[in-house]
Write a protein that holds these residues in place. Structure first.
Motif, PDB file in Angstrom:
ATOM      1  N   ILE B  29      54.395  22.603  39.556  1.00 15.59           N
ATOM      2  CA  ILE B  29      54.046  23.030  38.338  1.00 15.59           C
ATOM      3  C   ILE B  29      54.815  22.614  37.226  1.00 15.59           C
ATOM      4  O   ILE B  29      56.430  22.660  37.600  1.00 15.59           O
ATOM      5  N   ARG B  34      53.999  24.650  23.899  1.00 14.32           N
ATOM      6  CA  ARG B  34      52.621  24.085  23.235  1.00 14.32           C
ATOM      7  C   ARG B  34      52.840  23.168  22.313  1.00 14.32           C
ATOM      8  O   ARG B  34      51.981  22.337  21.951  1.00 14.32           O
ATOM      9  N   GLY B  43      48.563  13.944  24.208  1.00 14.43           N
ATOM     10  CA  GLY B  43      47.235  14.654  24.258  1.00 14.43           C
ATOM     11  C   GLY B  43      47.161  15.485  25.595  1.00 14.43           C
ATOM     12  O   GLY B  43      46.125  15.688  26.065  1.00 14.43           O
ATOM     13  N   LEU B  44      48.069  16.042  26.053  1.00 16.95           N
ATOM     14  CA  LEU B  44      48.141  17.077  27.276  1.00 16.95           C
ATOM     15  C   LEU B  44      47.698  18.404  26.774  1.00 16.95           C
ATOM     16  O   LEU B  44      48.222  19.229  25.896  1.00 16.95           O
ATOM     17  N   SER B  45      46.711  19.132  27.636  1.00 15.17           N
ATOM     18  CA  SER B  45      46.213  20.263  27.546  1.00 15.17           C
ATOM     19  C   SER B  45      46.712  21.113  28.461  1.00 15.17           C
ATOM     20  O   SER B  45      46.902  20.728  29.571  1.00 15.17           O
ATOM     21  N   PRO B  46      46.532  22.455  28.620  1.00 16.24           N
ATOM     22  CA  PRO B  46      46.794  23.352  29.660  1.00 16.24           C
ATOM     23  C   PRO B  46      45.948  23.051  31.060  1.00 16.24           C
ATOM     24  O   PRO B  46      44.803  22.576  30.857  1.00 16.24           O
ATOM     25  N   ARG B  47      46.563  23.033  32.123  1.00 11.74           N
ATOM     26  CA  ARG B  47      45.859  22.515  33.555  1.00 11.74           C
ATOM     27  C   ARG B  47      45.605  21.065  33.342  1.00 11.74           C
ATOM     28  O   ARG B  47      44.579  20.929  34.335  1.00 11.74           O
ATOM     29  N   TYR B  64      51.030  23.827  32.538  1.00 10.67           N
ATOM     30  CA  TYR B  64      50.841  25.047  31.788  1.00 10.67           C
ATOM     31  C   TYR B  64      51.647  24.827  30.575  1.00 10.67           C
ATOM     32  O   TYR B  64      52.817  24.302  30.411  1.00 10.67           O
ATOM     33  N   GLN B  65      51.267  25.458  29.584  1.00 11.19           N
ATOM     34  CA  GLN B  65      51.945  25.591  28.290  1.00 11.19           C
ATOM     35  C   GLN B  65      52.349  26.888  27.880  1.00 11.19           C
ATOM     36  O   GLN B  65      51.755  27.773  28.265  1.00 11.19           O
ATOM     37  N   MET B  66      53.443  27.076  27.057  1.00  9.38           N
ATOM     38  CA  MET B  66      54.189  28.301  26.609  1.00  9.38           C
ATOM     39  C   MET B  66      54.198  28.351  25.042  1.00  9.38           C
ATOM     40  O   MET B  66      54.534  27.086  24.640  1.00  9.38           O
ATOM     41  N   HIS B  98      49.775  11.772  31.508  1.00  4.61           N
ATOM     42  CA  HIS B  98      48.465  12.078  32.315  1.00  4.61           C
ATOM     43  C   HIS B  98      48.464  11.702  33.624  1.00  4.61           C
ATOM     44  O   HIS B  98      48.847  10.122  33.765  1.00  4.61           O
ATOM     45  N   PRO B 136      43.906  21.630  44.663  1.00  8.62           N
ATOM     46  CA  PRO B 136      42.784  22.291  45.601  1.00  8.62           C
ATOM     47  C   PRO B 136      41.403  22.135  45.320  1.00  8.62           C
ATOM     48  O   PRO B 136      40.694  22.147  46.419  1.00  8.62           O
ATOM     49  N   ILE B 137      41.160  21.997  44.131  1.00  9.60           N
ATOM     50  CA  ILE B 137      39.451  21.694  43.913  1.00  9.60           C
ATOM     51  C   ILE B 137      39.092  20.405  44.482  1.00  9.60           C
ATOM     52  O   ILE B 137      38.124  20.592  45.255  1.00  9.60           O
TER      53      ILE B 137
END
Lengths: 508, 508
Positions: B29, B34, B43-47, B64-66, B98, B136-137
């Motif tokens: 992780i 943010r 252009g990175l988003s959470p997850r 993840y972002q904070m 990415h 995991p998906i």
């Protein structure tokens, strides 16, 4: 056997809620100190699935642990999603314990081993999913299992009913409640806002809820969001429809078939969306939305989602039959799916096409206008508001005289105010390497290109097409322009374009 | 088409590595602010799935972002796993971009839609999995797809070869390298440490690598870890085997078939482990371990993993045939799977049974001793170290005269020092509610009970059985005792026992 020594009901030690400012999309996360007493007494390890309880609210979450001094020993730090769902304030007490076994996973396992599921089993799965009990691993297993051995009709009906049943259910004071839907896969096919404007202008009721993109560069909700707010709640949506006859809002915000949005997030990662899931996804939302009639647009083409007329006919038949089980009258139209519709691909770029059509502008893409009028006309005929064969003509007239544009503006205002679609900061053209005629356009590769450029999350990102099938082009002439919000995303997209030279095929 | 405007190679802005003390099991992780410039420019988003790069090392991670002031704008905070894999020091520069598209997921998608995979496709999947590219998906989708439409022989051979090929490969200066394996599902069936001790005492080479539990309350590695260190690296393992002829170590630490451990983590969540996956899992480790001969124990019983003699015969045939493709001589033994073996269920409790057998103690469970001698005897015969039909007798003698116990102690010392299994702080008996004869014991429910009590992660947790099939019991007599390390876990287990009264069936 089984007389157990009675112990007092087990209560884990309480912790203080802390808002951690952690953005994890839709994931509920709780962070606790490695040495905290609750982790020790409950036997919690990192990535345990846990149940958070505060007052009467319960939230399923994934646990991570931290050492060091960022967290106190008695703190439970929550992600934004967990914070929202649990409805706590900073310092409120909460408890964290092992999540109970997911009962319905035994049904998923049976399904993996080849046993079909009955209504009760499917209902149990959908209820556990909507309660947030399924992790992405569980969701992926269910969706994959029902793709490899596809959902049969009975399972599809059960899934449709269960999905429609766990969210909000709308009803409207009208005998005819119109809906439309496109079985995706065709970039730029953004007819919905135009159809709603036409039908509402003709006095029909069309409370349209749309989804965000699954595997495409834009869903109708993504595009519409660049023109007006779409995350309306139920009372707000009802006000818009009461006043204007129609709306175009995001289905997720009104919690119609909320499980669909959960499935979609996993399907998007896997880039898988099979027939039974598609039917349940489409129809559960129509049923929950209280629709009585729906026109379904099924683009057919070698690189569209549905590739042959035979497959489209089979899908149409299943859609119509399953819709009928729910007293929903469905009509399916096979449309041309050999190339993108309009000029723009991506939320804002598609919105510009929609505006051009509604505003009757000379540069409006004729194919988009024609498709929208065909769909709207069919809906008018289905509702008895136009004579058979004359619907499309009537729809054309509503655009031509400005009534559709006027109605669309009123709908946008009612939804919270009309917006101007954003414009991308980064652009780069892609040129023809030879002269000749465009003989093939790969929808899938174009969709991937637009997604690498940032669509749908980056609203301004995507593609503007500069050629269509049959066009004669000269070497060096631009074929399309990539739009991106950031240099990084533009670079990713151009890297992809450079290695996929067959995206637009030119025959010398 | 596809002449793209040449841009300079894209380089995202560097960030400072920060060790965040975040424990997320095996998950890599990265947390970023943010508002950090790298998130914006990329252009990175959470997850988002991202690729972390530092020097020549690359790690795939979930972003993840904070917000707030825990993270600085130019910091990238890493989970312990990402920190270890990337090999950075605090403040080192790294880049986040990415993650590239996972090429082999197109094979997984084809497999979901029913197309079987060839060697190249399976190889691509295994290589991407071992590189950490599958979330995991993605893993759940691959494992589910190959369960619903089970792996055929060609796919199983390909998967076995690919899995054996991506990790370490051992070889030994001996013509006969012995191995054994139990096709799980029978609680307490912990023969391996005894078999290794006997065979090593007889002069055979048995470099045994074992796995941790998949869906059971203990794997051999979990049990052995309560008696000696098992996370030996390759040189350490080789030293033990050179000195003592045998070892019992965790396969994951020596990176034999490392993909197997990745699959197992997902299979454990899903509680799914189908035949082709099982064969590839078992054989890939034997092949990578350099084994020439393997004895496979297949317990058969209504509540064991293999339920009928026919299923066991079919599985045996596939195992033998596929093993032969890799010059591995396999021998399968069907054994009694109607009830747990020995007294203990759970890592430490099973270790106590192993010690009792090796130490020739009168209270040693006779069934465990007998099974171990049967397996060891068969192995001695297979290796030509005992005459046909006399192997079990020879094995018995090695226990009786103390050679097995002496050898076992030497092996434990060589692995890093013998340990005393931990003892659970929390215990509660479960009593018979009526008098009569024990006619049925449900292995699966007992396994669940032991897992709810904390096994295998809590080493001391589990069950001690106080009855066996056929026993006459009086009402109020204890049937078993639940052991747990924490009150919370004891409570979960007792809740389960209270609602599963048919776990041990008594006929009046």
């Amino acid at each position: 056997m089984s007389e157990v020594v009675k112990t007092a009901p087990h209560a884990p030690p309480p912790l203080k809620a802390r808002r951690f400012g952690l953005y994890a999309q839709h994931e509920s996360i709780v962070l606790m100190h490695r040495d905290c007493h609750a982790c020790r007494s409950e036997g919690l390890s990192p990535r345990s699935q846990v149940l958070l309880t505060s007052g009467t609210r319960e939230v399923y979450a994934t646990l991570y642990q931290m050492d060091g001094d960022i967290l106190a020993l008695d703190e439970a730090a929550l992600s934004e999603e967990a914070w929202r769902l649990l409805g706590v304030e900073a310092g409120d007490l909460l408890t964290v314990r092992h999540a109970p076994t997911i009962e319905s996973m035994s049904s998923v396992r049976r399904r993996i081993y080849g046993t079909r599921l009955d209504d009760t089993a499917i209902d149990g799965i959908v209820r556990d999913v909507v309660a947030g009990r399924y992790t992405p691993i569980h969701l992926a297993a269910f969706l994959t299992a029902t793709s490899v051995l596809p959902l049969d009709d009975a399972e599809t009906v059960a899934l449709t009913r269960a999905m429609a049943g766990v969210g909000e259910q709308l009803d409207w004071p009208s005998d005819v409640v119109m809906d439309k839907h496109c079985i995706g896969g065709l970039p730029g096919n953004r007819t919905t806002p135009i159809v709603v404007a036409i039908l509402a202008a003709c006095g029909l009721v069309m409370p349209k809820t749309s989804s965000r993109a699954i595997t495409s560069p834009a869903g109708t909700a993504d595009t519409m969001e660049t023109l007006a707010p779409v995350d309306l709640d139920l009372p707000a949506m009802r006000r818009v429809v009461d006043a204007e006859g129609g709306c175009i809002v995001w289905g997720g915000a009104v919690r119609l078939s909320p499980v669909d949005d959960i499935f979609i997030r996993v399907e998007r990662v896997l880039d898988v969306d099979t027939e039974g899931q598609l039917i349940a996804s489409v129809l559960s939302k129509k049923i929950a939305a209280g629709s009585t009639h729906v026109v379904l647009d099924i683009p057919v083409g070698a690189t569209a989602k549905v590739r042959t007329r035979e497959a489209a006919a089979k899908l149409s038949q299943r859609l119509i039959e399953i819709a009928a089980r729910f007293d929903l009258k469905a009509l399916c139209m096979q449309t041309d799916g050999t190339q993108p519709v309009g000029v723009g691909i991506g939320p804002a770029l598609e919105a510009l096409d929609v505006l051009a059509v509604l505003q009757n502008r000379p540069e409006a893409p004729p194919d988009l206008r024609q498709r929208a009028c065909l769909l709207a006309g069919t809906a008018l005929e289905l509702a008895g508001a136009a004579k058979a064969g004359l619907g499309a003509e009537a729809a054309e007239a509503v655009i031509a005289d400005g009534r559709a544009w006027a109605r669309f503006q009123r709908i946008c205002e009612a939804q919270g105010g009309m917006r101007t679609p954003p414009v991308a900061a980064q652009r780069a053209p892609i040129h023809a390497t030879r002269s000749g005629r465009v003989i093939l356009i790969d929808n899938r590769q174009l969709a991937t290109l637009a997604k690498l450029a940032g669509a749908p999350d980056r609203k301004a990102a995507g593609i503007q097409m500069q050629v269509r099938l049959g066009a004669e082009v000269a070497a060096g002439q631009p074929l399309l322009t990539v739009h991106a919000e950031t240099a990084g995303e533009l670079a990713y997209a151009l890297d992809y374009a450079a290695s996929h030279g067959d995206m637009i095929e030119i025959d010398a």
